[in-house]
Motif scaffolding. Structure first.
Motif, PDB file in Angstrom:
ATOM      1  N   THR A  40     -24.764 -41.158 -21.858  1.00 18.22           N
ATOM      2  CA  THR A  40     -23.962 -41.887 -22.838  1.00 18.22           C
ATOM      3  C   THR A  40     -22.459 -41.655 -22.683  1.00 18.22           C
ATOM      4  OG1 THR A  40     -24.259 -40.075 -24.415  1.00 18.22           O
ATOM      5  CG2 THR A  40     -25.810 -41.927 -24.550  1.00 18.22           C
ATOM      6  N   ASP A  41     -22.057 -40.743 -21.802  1.00 21.41           N
ATOM      7  CA  ASP A  41     -20.634 -40.454 -21.594  1.00 21.41           C
ATOM      8  C   ASP A  41     -19.955 -41.577 -20.834  1.00 21.41           C
ATOM      9  OD1 ASP A  41     -20.907 -38.043 -22.876  1.00 21.41           O
ATOM     10  OD2 ASP A  41     -20.963 -36.848 -21.042  1.00 21.41           O
ATOM     11  N   GLU A  42     -18.741 -41.894 -21.244  1.00 17.66           N
ATOM     12  CA  GLU A  42     -17.947 -42.919 -20.555  1.00 17.66           C
ATOM     13  C   GLU A  42     -17.365 -42.405 -19.243  1.00 17.66           C
ATOM     14  OE1 GLU A  42     -17.159 -46.187 -21.287  1.00 17.66           O
ATOM     15  OE2 GLU A  42     -18.743 -46.050 -22.773  1.00 17.66           O
ATOM     16  N   GLY A  43     -17.019 -41.147 -19.201  1.00 20.52           N
ATOM     17  CA  GLY A  43     -16.390 -40.573 -18.009  1.00 20.52           C
ATOM     18  C   GLY A  43     -17.025 -39.237 -17.675  1.00 20.52           C
ATOM     19  N   GLY A  44     -16.328 -38.468 -16.854  1.00 19.31           N
ATOM     20  CA  GLY A  44     -16.787 -37.132 -16.525  1.00 19.31           C
ATOM     21  C   GLY A  44     -17.600 -37.029 -15.260  1.00 19.31           C
ATOM     22  N   ARG A  45     -17.640 -38.098 -14.479  1.00 25.98           N
ATOM     23  CA  ARG A  45     -18.442 -38.080 -13.257  1.00 25.98           C
ATOM     24  C   ARG A  45     -17.606 -37.942 -11.985  1.00 25.98           C
ATOM     25  NH1 ARG A  45     -20.503 -41.321 -16.959  1.00 25.98           N
ATOM     26  NH2 ARG A  45     -22.705 -41.152 -17.467  1.00 25.98           N
ATOM     27  N   GLY A  46     -16.304 -38.014 -12.096  1.00 23.65           N
ATOM     28  CA  GLY A  46     -15.441 -38.062 -10.923  1.00 23.65           C
ATOM     29  C   GLY A  46     -15.598 -36.900  -9.967  1.00 23.65           C
ATOM     30  N   LEU A  47     -15.393 -35.680 -10.450  1.00 24.59           N
ATOM     31  CA  LEU A  47     -15.499 -34.524  -9.562  1.00 24.59           C
ATOM     32  C   LEU A  47     -16.942 -34.293  -9.124  1.00 24.59           C
ATOM     33  CD1 LEU A  47     -13.010 -31.916 -11.014  1.00 24.59           C
ATOM     34  CD2 LEU A  47     -12.813 -33.261  -8.925  1.00 24.59           C
ATOM     35  N   PHE A  48     -17.892 -34.641  -9.977  1.00 22.95           N
ATOM     36  CA  PHE A  48     -19.293 -34.536  -9.577  1.00 22.95           C
ATOM     37  C   PHE A  48     -19.574 -35.447  -8.383  1.00 22.95           C
ATOM     38  CE2 PHE A  48     -23.754 -35.846  -9.887  1.00 22.95           C
ATOM     39  CZ  PHE A  48     -24.372 -34.605  -9.803  1.00 22.95           C
ATOM     40  N   LEU A  49     -19.057 -36.682  -8.428  1.00 20.38           N
ATOM     41  CA  LEU A  49     -19.226 -37.596  -7.300  1.00 20.38           C
ATOM     42  C   LEU A  49     -18.545 -37.068  -6.050  1.00 20.38           C
ATOM     43  CD1 LEU A  49     -18.720 -41.080  -8.966  1.00 20.38           C
ATOM     44  CD2 LEU A  49     -20.818 -40.182  -7.964  1.00 20.38           C
ATOM     45  N   VAL A  50     -17.324 -36.558  -6.198  1.00 20.63           N
ATOM     46  CA  VAL A  50     -16.605 -35.998  -5.049  1.00 20.63           C
ATOM     47  C   VAL A  50     -17.410 -34.850  -4.441  1.00 20.63           C
ATOM     48  CG1 VAL A  50     -14.520 -34.747  -4.331  1.00 20.63           C
ATOM     49  CG2 VAL A  50     -14.330 -36.731  -5.848  1.00 20.63           C
ATOM     50  N   ALA A  51     -17.948 -33.979  -5.287  1.00 18.64           N
ATOM     51  CA  ALA A  51     -18.726 -32.840  -4.802  1.00 18.64           C
ATOM     52  C   ALA A  51     -19.982 -33.297  -4.061  1.00 18.64           C
ATOM     53  CB  ALA A  51     -19.101 -31.923  -5.959  1.00 18.64           C
ATOM     54  N   ARG A  52     -20.590 -34.390  -4.496  1.00 17.30           N
ATOM     55  CA  ARG A  52     -21.795 -34.906  -3.846  1.00 17.30           C
ATOM     56  C   ARG A  52     -21.476 -35.628  -2.534  1.00 17.30           C
ATOM     57  NH1 ARG A  52     -26.799 -33.460  -5.606  1.00 17.30           N
ATOM     58  NH2 ARG A  52     -27.481 -35.425  -4.746  1.00 17.30           N
ATOM     59  N   LEU A  53     -20.321 -36.293  -2.468  1.00 22.38           N
ATOM     60  CA  LEU A  53     -19.985 -37.100  -1.297  1.00 22.38           C
ATOM     61  C   LEU A  53     -19.297 -36.301  -0.195  1.00 22.38           C
ATOM     62  CD1 LEU A  53     -18.647 -40.273  -3.137  1.00 22.38           C
ATOM     63  CD2 LEU A  53     -20.823 -40.046  -1.897  1.00 22.38           C
ATOM     64  N   ALA A  54     -18.548 -35.296  -0.558  1.00 21.27           N
ATOM     65  CA  ALA A  54     -17.783 -34.512   0.418  1.00 21.27           C
ATOM     66  C   ALA A  54     -18.633 -33.350   0.938  1.00 21.27           C
ATOM     67  CB  ALA A  54     -16.509 -33.972  -0.227  1.00 21.27           C
ATOM     68  N   GLU A  55     -18.307 -32.926   2.144  1.00 23.30           N
ATOM     69  CA  GLU A  55     -18.980 -31.741   2.682  1.00 23.30           C
ATOM     70  C   GLU A  55     -18.504 -30.496   1.934  1.00 23.30           C
ATOM     71  OE1 GLU A  55     -18.392 -29.829   6.845  1.00 23.30           O
ATOM     72  OE2 GLU A  55     -20.102 -31.203   6.959  1.00 23.30           O
ATOM     73  N   ARG A  56     -17.218 -30.449   1.662  1.00 22.87           N
ATOM     74  CA  ARG A  56     -16.609 -29.351   0.888  1.00 22.87           C
ATOM     75  C   ARG A  56     -15.508 -29.945   0.027  1.00 22.87           C
ATOM     76  NH1 ARG A  56     -14.489 -24.343   3.349  1.00 22.87           N
ATOM     77  NH2 ARG A  56     -12.790 -25.684   3.974  1.00 22.87           N
ATOM     78  N   TRP A  57     -15.164 -29.278  -1.062  1.00 26.86           N
ATOM     79  CA  TRP A  57     -14.039 -29.682  -1.873  1.00 26.86           C
ATOM     80  C   TRP A  57     -13.537 -28.443  -2.616  1.00 26.86           C
ATOM     81  CZ3 TRP A  57     -13.335 -29.623  -7.222  1.00 26.86           C
ATOM     82  CH2 TRP A  57     -14.428 -29.209  -7.957  1.00 26.86           C
ATOM     83  N   GLY A  58     -12.337 -28.535  -3.132  1.00 32.29           N
ATOM     84  CA  GLY A  58     -11.804 -27.404  -3.871  1.00 32.29           C
ATOM     85  C   GLY A  58     -10.463 -27.734  -4.480  1.00 32.29           C
ATOM     86  N   CYS A  59      -9.858 -26.699  -5.023  1.00 36.11           N
ATOM     87  CA  CYS A  59      -8.559 -26.825  -5.684  1.00 36.11           C
ATOM     88  C   CYS A  59      -7.703 -25.640  -5.265  1.00 36.11           C
ATOM     89  CB  CYS A  59      -8.764 -26.819  -7.205  1.00 36.11           C
ATOM     90  SG  CYS A  59      -7.226 -26.918  -8.145  1.00 36.11           S
ATOM     91  N   ARG A  60      -6.459 -25.907  -4.956  1.00 36.77           N
ATOM     92  CA  ARG A  60      -5.515 -24.816  -4.703  1.00 36.77           C
ATOM     93  C   ARG A  60      -4.287 -25.045  -5.570  1.00 36.77           C
ATOM     94  NH1 ARG A  60      -5.192 -27.699   0.110  1.00 36.77           N
ATOM     95  NH2 ARG A  60      -3.136 -28.589   0.444  1.00 36.77           N
ATOM     96  N   HIS A  61      -3.725 -23.961  -6.009  1.00 30.81           N
ATOM     97  CA  HIS A  61      -2.592 -24.028  -6.931  1.00 30.81           C
ATOM     98  C   HIS A  61      -1.311 -23.604  -6.235  1.00 30.81           C
ATOM     99  CE1 HIS A  61      -4.944 -24.754 -10.574  1.00 30.81           C
ATOM    100  NE2 HIS A  61      -5.880 -24.048  -9.951  1.00 30.81           N
ATOM    101  N   GLY A  62      -0.238 -24.263  -6.586  1.00 29.13           N
ATOM    102  CA  GLY A  62       1.091 -23.905  -6.130  1.00 29.13           C
ATOM    103  C   GLY A  62       1.973 -23.690  -7.347  1.00 29.13           C
ATOM    104  N   HIS A  63       3.237 -23.554  -7.124  1.00 31.50           N
ATOM    105  CA  HIS A  63       4.173 -23.383  -8.219  1.00 31.50           C
ATOM    106  C   HIS A  63       4.309 -24.712  -8.964  1.00 31.50           C
ATOM    107  CE1 HIS A  63       7.405 -21.644 -10.466  1.00 31.50           C
ATOM    108  NE2 HIS A  63       8.202 -22.648 -10.134  1.00 31.50           N
ATOM    109  N   ASN A  64       3.779 -24.782 -10.187  1.00 32.54           N
ATOM    110  CA  ASN A  64       3.850 -25.964 -11.054  1.00 32.54           C
ATOM    111  C   ASN A  64       3.094 -27.178 -10.518  1.00 32.54           C
ATOM    112  OD1 ASN A  64       5.423 -24.625 -12.964  1.00 32.54           O
ATOM    113  ND2 ASN A  64       7.291 -25.120 -11.836  1.00 32.54           N
ATOM    114  N   HIS A  65       2.069 -26.966  -9.725  1.00 34.17           N
ATOM    115  CA  HIS A  65       1.239 -28.088  -9.285  1.00 34.17           C
ATOM    116  C   HIS A  65      -0.122 -27.584  -8.813  1.00 34.17           C
ATOM    117  CE1 HIS A  65       2.672 -26.781  -5.307  1.00 34.17           C
ATOM    118  NE2 HIS A  65       1.566 -27.359  -4.842  1.00 34.17           N
ATOM    119  N   LYS A  66      -1.024 -28.536  -8.639  1.00 29.77           N
ATOM    120  CA  LYS A  66      -2.320 -28.223  -8.040  1.00 29.77           C
ATOM    121  C   LYS A  66      -2.670 -29.324  -7.053  1.00 29.77           C
ATOM    122  CE  LYS A  66      -5.344 -30.514 -11.368  1.00 29.77           C
ATOM    123  NZ  LYS A  66      -4.298 -31.034 -12.211  1.00 29.77           N
ATOM    124  N   THR A  67      -3.483 -28.993  -6.101  1.00 28.57           N
ATOM    125  CA  THR A  67      -3.983 -29.947  -5.113  1.00 28.57           C
ATOM    126  C   THR A  67      -5.491 -29.870  -5.097  1.00 28.57           C
ATOM    127  OG1 THR A  67      -2.005 -29.704  -3.746  1.00 28.57           O
ATOM    128  CG2 THR A  67      -3.969 -30.617  -2.682  1.00 28.57           C
TER     129      THR A  67
END
Length: 98
Positions: free
Chosen positions: A60-87
């Motif tokens: 019933t949720d309208e959203g919340g699937r984005g990172l789940f889809l990325v995790a399923r489609l990509a071989e690997r994924w992650g997040c890295r942080h820098g000064h005042n930003h993230k990638t």
């Protein structure tokens, strides 16, 4: 140009999800980079340092699937942080024929 037609649909979906999240939850400026190396890397950077959350959306949720889809489609994924930003990044394998 890169001869990666077999990755086109998956890459478009990953880019769409990551850019949408950056626009919706991040802060400007946002930047997209695609890097071809031994794998195809998609990076989206925004100026919000909040850690993204991978979650399973309910039916019933309208959203919340984005990172789940990325995790399923990509071989690997992650997040890295820098000064005042993230990638947020993802990797897709490139077949040896390329």
């Amino acid at each position: 140009m890169w001869g990666l037609d077999d990755l086109l649909f998956t890459t478009e979906l990953i880019v769409s999800e990551l850019v949408t999240n950056a626009i919706r939850y991040g802060h400007p400026p946002a930047e997209l980079r695609l890097i071809r190396h031994n794998v195809l890397v998609c990076e989206v950077t925004d100026s919000n340092s909040a850690q993204p959350r991978l979650r399973r959306a309910r039916n019933t949720d309208e959203g919340g699937r984005g990172l789940f889809l990325v995790a399923r489609l990509a071989e690997r994924w992650g997040c890295r942080h820098g000064h005042n930003h993230k990638t947020i990044w993802s990797e897709q394998p490139i077949s040896r024929a390329h």
